[in-house]
Write an enzyme that holds these catalytic residues in place. Structure first.
Site, PDB file in Angstrom:
ATOM      1  N   ARG A 122       0.817  -1.229   0.000  1.00 37.60           N
ATOM      2  CA  ARG A 122       0.000   0.000   0.000  1.00 37.60           C
ATOM      3  C   ARG A 122       0.849   1.279   0.000  1.00 37.60           C
ATOM      4  NH1 ARG A 122      -3.201  -3.307   3.517  1.00 37.60           N
ATOM      5  NH2 ARG A 122      -5.098  -3.984   2.438  1.00 37.60           N
ATOM      6  N   LYS A 144       2.831  11.208 -11.110  1.00 44.04           N
ATOM      7  CA  LYS A 144       1.967  10.392 -11.965  1.00 44.04           C
ATOM      8  C   LYS A 144       2.692   9.095 -12.286  1.00 44.04           C
ATOM      9  CE  LYS A 144      -1.033  13.443 -14.652  1.00 44.04           C
ATOM     10  NZ  LYS A 144      -1.328  13.880 -16.037  1.00 44.04           N
ATOM     11  N   GLU A 186       8.804  17.530 -24.911  1.00 48.66           N
ATOM     12  CA  GLU A 186       8.262  17.918 -23.604  1.00 48.66           C
ATOM     13  C   GLU A 186       8.862  19.236 -23.115  1.00 48.66           C
ATOM     14  OE1 GLU A 186       5.814  16.753 -21.979  1.00 48.66           O
ATOM     15  OE2 GLU A 186       5.554  14.626 -22.400  1.00 48.66           O
ATOM     16  N   LYS A 227       6.801  22.786 -13.869  1.00 44.18           N
ATOM     17  CA  LYS A 227       5.934  21.669 -13.519  1.00 44.18           C
ATOM     18  C   LYS A 227       5.700  21.620 -12.016  1.00 44.18           C
ATOM     19  CE  LYS A 227       4.815  16.894 -14.306  1.00 44.18           C
ATOM     20  NZ  LYS A 227       5.031  15.675 -15.095  1.00 44.18           N
ATOM     21  N   GLU A 237      -4.609  16.733 -10.607  1.00 41.44           N
ATOM     22  CA  GLU A 237      -5.167  17.133 -11.900  1.00 41.44           C
ATOM     23  C   GLU A 237      -6.668  17.359 -11.857  1.00 41.44           C
ATOM     24  OE1 GLU A 237      -5.129  15.227 -16.233  1.00 41.44           O
ATOM     25  OE2 GLU A 237      -3.127  15.370 -15.394  1.00 41.44           O
ATOM     26  N   ARG A 241      -3.526  21.475 -13.610  1.00 42.73           N
ATOM     27  CA  ARG A 241      -2.499  20.522 -14.025  1.00 42.73           C
ATOM     28  C   ARG A 241      -2.784  19.931 -15.408  1.00 42.73           C
ATOM     29  NH1 ARG A 241       0.582  15.718 -10.544  1.00 42.73           N
ATOM     30  NH2 ARG A 241       1.827  14.999 -12.307  1.00 42.73           N
ATOM     31  N   ASN A 245      -0.864  18.649 -20.186  1.00 40.45           N
ATOM     32  CA  ASN A 245      -1.186  17.688 -21.235  1.00 40.45           C
ATOM     33  C   ASN A 245      -1.309  18.340 -22.610  1.00 40.45           C
ATOM     34  OD1 ASN A 245      -1.367  15.214 -19.701  1.00 40.45           O
ATOM     35  ND2 ASN A 245      -3.211  16.069 -18.774  1.00 40.45           N
ATOM     36  N   HIS A 248      -1.033  16.225 -25.716  1.00 39.52           N
ATOM     37  CA  HIS A 248      -1.090  14.812 -25.349  1.00 39.52           C
ATOM     38  C   HIS A 248      -2.357  14.109 -25.829  1.00 39.52           C
ATOM     39  CE1 HIS A 248       2.345  15.913 -22.988  1.00 39.52           C
ATOM     40  NE2 HIS A 248       2.470  14.712 -22.479  1.00 39.52           N
ATOM     41  N   HIS A 252      -1.235  10.904 -27.564  1.00 44.87           N
ATOM     42  CA  HIS A 252      -1.559   9.581 -27.037  1.00 44.87           C
ATOM     43  C   HIS A 252      -2.377   8.771 -28.053  1.00 44.87           C
ATOM     44  CE1 HIS A 252      -0.971  10.618 -22.491  1.00 44.87           C
ATOM     45  NE2 HIS A 252       0.165  10.469 -23.148  1.00 44.87           N
ATOM     46  N   HIS A 266       7.089   8.777 -27.621  1.00 41.79           N
ATOM     47  CA  HIS A 266       6.144   9.636 -26.898  1.00 41.79           C
ATOM     48  C   HIS A 266       6.395  11.122 -27.181  1.00 41.79           C
ATOM     49  CE1 HIS A 266       3.535  11.237 -23.807  1.00 41.79           C
ATOM     50  NE2 HIS A 266       4.564  11.868 -23.269  1.00 41.79           N
TER      51      HIS A 266
END
Length: 366
Positions: A122, A144, A186, A227, A237, A241, A245, A248, A252, A266
């Site tokens: 956990r 993330k 990026e 960031k 997010e 935030r 993206n 993206h 993606h 990517h």
């Protein structure tokens, strides 16, 4: 000179250390975090051949024992089988909650190992040691973590902040030209989404990043600081935030359409996505046409892809690409949400994109 960017998240706050030769000093950097002198490392075959020995030597110098799991390189490693293998290996090593797991590699290893650390017992602590430009400026910072699914990228994961990020900028010399340029996708994103002055600086200096360590460190540190500031205000997010993206949603979808293969990295998908986001913004009357032209000219200067025509091989039709965009995590109530812009450095999130405009931009980009 080592630069430090602090990510202020209360009890989960941590530092991002940026500079040359940090892997060789990793033992001294990590030792203060340890409750017992041992660490578990997960990396990939490519990175292990280049940097694992240096890291383990640095740990031994501080009396820290370590064992390493070496996974295959590539986006396909961000999957259930390798997550299972990683977590079960960590259990075999008897990793406890107060121990440290080290993610040594690019974005794939960082995302996978971070997710493994999030779900192991956990939640165990981990250190990000990103070895690519893309991972140093983006995926290693902000917590993330996750893996890909058949339905789309990063759809399974958790927010789990690292305890420390060590971004050794000297290891970027070992990247191929293509991997280095992909990481730049990026970097430029940060100027485009919220810092026009940084974009100005990149237009004048980005050609130096490959060979000039001072320029490289500045670009990495500035990107990380941007960031960190956004993440500190919106960790999970819920709002701002999502600006990170930019590019993206398109990117993606293109990665999914190309099977997460070497056809499209990517950062290359993000580069195309940023160009398309500005073309879409201009088509919707949000910014003048000169703006996407300027973005496209800079991407061309940096030999970055900027359109669907730059993806090798056949791509699915527009309807299929739009359907893939529908799996994006920014979708709310089945409405596609895009990061658009009123100008360079002026991004915002919108769900008011008309399908006809989307079709037109995709068609033009082919």
């Amino acid at each position: 000179m080592t630069r430090t960017v602090h990510v202020p998240l209360g009890a989960r706050a941590y530092d991002v250390r940026i500079g040359a030769d940090l892997i060789a000093r990793a033992g001294a950097e990590i030792a203060p975090l340890l409750h017992r002198p041992r660490a578990a490392i997960i990396t990939d075959e490519t990175v292990a051949g280049l940097h694992l020995g240096t890291l383990q030597t640095a740990l031994r110098a501080e009396g820290i024992a370590s064992k390493a799991l070496i996974l295959p390189p590539g986006e396909a490693t961000k999957s259930w089988p390798h997550l299972t293998r990683s977590v079960e290996w960590l259990l075999d090593q008897r990793v406890e909650r107060r121990d440290i797991v080290i993610a040594l590699g690019g974005g794939v290893i960082g995302d996978l190992v971070g997710f493994g650390a999030a779900i192991l017992r956990r939640g165990v602590r981990f250190v990000q040691m990103p070895t690519t430009l893309l991972a140093q400026v983006d995926s290693s910072v902000g917590g993330k973590t996750g893996i890909n699914a058949r339905q789309g990228k990063n759809l399974i994961g958790a927010f789990h902040q690292p305890s420390l990020v060590l971004a050794d900028t000297s290891v970027l010399d070992t990247l191929s030209e293509r991997d280095f340029r992909a990481g730049y996708g990026e970097v430029v994103k940060y100027g485009l989404l919220g810092d026009a002055e940084f974009f100005d600086w990149l237009e004048a200096n980005a050609h130096r990043l490959r060979d000039d360590i001072e320029a490289r460190d500045h670009a990495v540190a500035h990107s990380v600081a941007m960031k960190a500031e956004i993440v500190s205000r919106d960790e999970t997010e819920q709002g701002e935030r999502a600006l990170l993206n930019l590019g993206h949603t398109f990117g993606h979808a293109l990665e999914a359409a190309t099977g997460y293969s070497q056809r499209l990295l990517h950062g290359e998908g993000v580069s195309i996505g940023c160009a398309l986001a500005f073309e879409l913004s201009a088509r919707m009357g949000l910014c003048p046409q000169e703006t996407p032209s300027r973005v496209g000219a800079h991407l061309a200067q940096m030999q970055m892809p900027a359109g669907l025509r730059d993806v090798p091989g056949e791509l699915p039709d527009d309807e299929t690409l739009i359907a893939l965009m529908g799996q994006d995590k920014k979708v709310v109530d089945d409405r596609l949400r895009f990061v658009l812009a009123r100008g360079i450095g002026q991004a915002f999130v919108s769900d008011a994109v008309k399908t006809a405009d989307l079709h037109a931009v995709l068609s033009q980009s082919r």
